[in-house]
Design an enzyme around this catalytic site. Structure first.
Site, PDB file in Angstrom:
ATOM      1  N   ASN A   8       0.860  -1.190   0.000  1.00 45.21           N
ATOM      2  CA  ASN A   8       0.000   0.000   0.000  1.00 45.21           C
ATOM      3  C   ASN A   8       0.905   1.252   0.000  1.00 45.21           C
ATOM      4  O   ASN A   8       1.727   1.427   0.906  1.00 45.21           O
ATOM      5  CB  ASN A   8      -0.884  -0.054   1.250  1.00 45.21           C
ATOM      6  N   HIS A  11       1.021   6.133   1.987  1.00 49.39           N
ATOM      7  CA  HIS A  11       1.793   7.060   2.816  1.00 49.39           C
ATOM      8  C   HIS A  11       3.020   7.642   2.120  1.00 49.39           C
ATOM      9  O   HIS A  11       3.643   8.564   2.641  1.00 49.39           O
ATOM     10  CB  HIS A  11       2.101   6.424   4.168  1.00 49.39           C
ATOM     11  N   HIS A  44      -5.560   3.747  -1.636  1.00 50.27           N
ATOM     12  CA  HIS A  44      -6.887   4.122  -1.130  1.00 50.27           C
ATOM     13  C   HIS A  44      -7.168   5.570  -1.513  1.00 50.27           C
ATOM     14  O   HIS A  44      -6.509   6.485  -1.037  1.00 50.27           O
ATOM     15  CB  HIS A  44      -6.867   3.960   0.399  1.00 50.27           C
ATOM     16  N   ARG A  46      -9.286   8.377  -0.842  1.00 47.13           N
ATOM     17  CA  ARG A  46     -10.274   8.807   0.166  1.00 47.13           C
ATOM     18  C   ARG A  46     -11.110   9.953  -0.369  1.00 47.13           C
ATOM     19  O   ARG A  46     -10.660  10.708  -1.229  1.00 47.13           O
ATOM     20  CB  ARG A  46      -9.543   9.270   1.436  1.00 47.13           C
ATOM     21  N   ARG A  50      -6.778  12.907   1.056  1.00 47.52           N
ATOM     22  CA  ARG A  50      -5.683  13.328   1.953  1.00 47.52           C
ATOM     23  C   ARG A  50      -4.328  12.737   1.562  1.00 47.52           C
ATOM     24  O   ARG A  50      -3.300  13.273   1.913  1.00 47.52           O
ATOM     25  CB  ARG A  50      -6.010  12.985   3.400  1.00 47.52           C
ATOM     26  N   GLU A  71      -8.601   0.661  -3.107  1.00 45.13           N
ATOM     27  CA  GLU A  71      -9.427   0.726  -1.892  1.00 45.13           C
ATOM     28  C   GLU A  71     -10.330   1.932  -1.969  1.00 45.13           C
ATOM     29  O   GLU A  71      -9.865   3.039  -2.279  1.00 45.13           O
ATOM     30  CB  GLU A  71      -8.531   0.898  -0.664  1.00 45.13           C
ATOM     31  N   THR A 102      -8.108   3.585   8.560  1.00 43.72           N
ATOM     32  CA  THR A 102      -9.364   2.836   8.498  1.00 43.72           C
ATOM     33  C   THR A 102      -9.577   2.100   9.825  1.00 43.72           C
ATOM     34  O   THR A 102      -8.985   1.063  10.072  1.00 43.72           O
ATOM     35  CB  THR A 102      -9.330   1.840   7.317  1.00 43.72           C
ATOM     36  N   GLU A 152     -11.228  -9.212   3.106  1.00 41.59           N
ATOM     37  CA  GLU A 152      -9.948  -8.898   3.738  1.00 41.59           C
ATOM     38  C   GLU A 152     -10.232  -8.739   5.226  1.00 41.59           C
ATOM     39  O   GLU A 152     -11.042  -7.888   5.628  1.00 41.59           O
ATOM     40  CB  GLU A 152      -9.346  -7.620   3.147  1.00 41.59           C
ATOM     41  N   HIS A 195      -3.760  -4.567   7.770  1.00 38.27           N
ATOM     42  CA  HIS A 195      -3.825  -3.415   8.667  1.00 38.27           C
ATOM     43  C   HIS A 195      -2.936  -3.607   9.884  1.00 38.27           C
ATOM     44  O   HIS A 195      -3.137  -4.523  10.661  1.00 38.27           O
ATOM     45  CB  HIS A 195      -5.247  -3.055   9.127  1.00 38.27           C
TER      46      HIS A 195
HETATM   47  N1  PXP Z   1      -5.886  -3.101   4.028  1.00 37.71           N
HETATM   48  C1  PXP Z   1      -6.845  -2.139   4.084  1.00 37.71           C
HETATM   49  C2  PXP Z   1      -8.213  -2.470   3.604  1.00 37.71           C
HETATM   50  C3  PXP Z   1      -6.539  -0.847   4.565  1.00 37.71           C
HETATM   51  O1  PXP Z   1      -7.492   0.091   4.615  1.00 37.71           O
HETATM   52  C4  PXP Z   1      -5.211  -0.557   4.948  1.00 37.71           C
HETATM   53  C5  PXP Z   1      -4.855   0.818   5.400  1.00 37.71           C
HETATM   54  O2  PXP Z   1      -5.042   1.719   4.394  1.00 37.71           O
HETATM   55  C6  PXP Z   1      -4.262  -1.585   4.850  1.00 37.71           C
HETATM   56  C7  PXP Z   1      -4.629  -2.851   4.406  1.00 37.71           C
HETATM   57  C8  PXP Z   1      -2.831  -1.356   5.193  1.00 37.71           C
HETATM   58  O3  PXP Z   1      -2.709  -1.041   6.540  1.00 37.71           O
HETATM   59  P1  PXP Z   1      -1.315  -0.532   7.083  1.00 37.71           P
HETATM   60  O4  PXP Z   1      -1.028   0.749   6.381  1.00 37.71           O
HETATM   61  O5  PXP Z   1      -1.552  -0.380   8.537  1.00 37.71           O
HETATM   62  O6  PXP Z   1      -0.317  -1.605   6.761  1.00 37.71           O
END
Ligand code: PXP
Length: 250
Positions: A8, A11, A44, A46, A50, A71, A102, A152, A195
């Site tokens: 992901n 960030h 993702h 949003r 952001r 996402e 999330t 998930e 997550h």
């Molecule tokens: N899976 C989903 C559905 C999420 O919303 C997120 C966070 O955006 C993640 C995985 C990844 O989480 P993390 O950034 O904490 O590894």
């Protein structure tokens, strides 16, 4: 028993947006993560944009050579973007403007009426749909009833309990995830998880044979500060492979 790693890149965009320019570019980060051995990229979009922005999604779809997992919240606006972009996969997530990340999964029981048309429209467009939910049996059963092919499992509470050293809570969350993964698989669902995962929790969860994909962001982007993103992806892959071996040997 392959276990895919989805990286992901939200960030990377968070850091870029802190200064409003183009650097660091989440698409360049995605390419680097793919070169280091991940199996797909997650982003993702949003409602408040952001981190990831609309043009990031378009560029990710056009430029990365691996599956894009988009996402999004189950809104008309996002469904329209998904149907236009046609990513490999969509993961439907809950979204609150005030949350930092999330927090918690979708309520597939109470939100059935909102989720059903979005799941159907995305499936009809050939997009693989997943629902981001907690591992409670009623959530998993509701997801199956909605006709989504994938869930998930939200691992956030388990990971928080682990990092804070709350052993009893971590164990209770782990048992929930383990039983949930089994139930989901028995209902014919493909099972993903994500997550809050780090090297240690990814290694542990890789030992659940029902889980075929982990989506990991924040920890990897954090580790990239110290080791570089390519190295962090390689270390994560190695942790997942060690965990997977425990299935084969147990
Ligand atoms: N899976 C989903 C559905 C999420 O919303 C997120 C966070 O955006 C993640 C995985 C990844 O989480 P993390 O950034 O904490 O590894």
């Amino acid at each position: 028993m392959t276990l895919r790693l989805g990286v992901n890149v939200d960030h990377v965009a968070t850091i870029r947006n802190a200064r409003g320019g183009r650097h660091p570019d989440p698409v360049a980060a995605a390419k680097l993560a793919i070169a280091a051995g991940c199996d797909g990229i997650t982003a993702h979009l949003r409602e408040d944009r952001r981190h990831i922005r609309d043009d990031d999604i378009a560029r990710l779809k056009a430029e990365i050579g691996k599956p894009l997992n988009f996402e999004m919240a189950a809104t008309d606006e996002m469904a329209g973007i998904a149907l236009k972009t046609k990513p490999h996969a969509v993961c439907l997530v809950p979204e609150k403007r005030t949350e930092r990340t999330t927090e918690g999964g979708l309520d597939a029981v109470k939100q059935r009426a909102q989720l059903a048309p979005v799941v159907q429209a995305l499936k009809a467009a050939g997009i693989r749909v997943s629902l981001f939910i907690g591992a409670q049996p009623e959530q998993i059963e509701a997801a199956a009833a909605l006709g989504t092919p994938v869930i998930e499992i939200h691992t956030g509470s388990w990971c928080d309990a682990l990092t804070q050293g709350y052993a009893a809570e971590a164990n209770a969350e782990w048992q929930l995830i383990r039983a949930g993964a089994r139930l989901a698989k028995s209902l014919g669902l493909e099972v993903h998880a994500g997550h809050g995962l780090d090297y240690a929790s990814a290694e542990t969860i890789a030992s659940l044979p029902q889980i075929v994909e982990l989506n990991i962001g924040h920890f990897l982007i954090g580790e990239a500060v110290f080791d570089g993103l390519g190295e962090a992806v390689k270390l994560m892959r190695a942790a997942m492979d060690r965990g997977r071996l425990k299935v084969a040997t147990s």
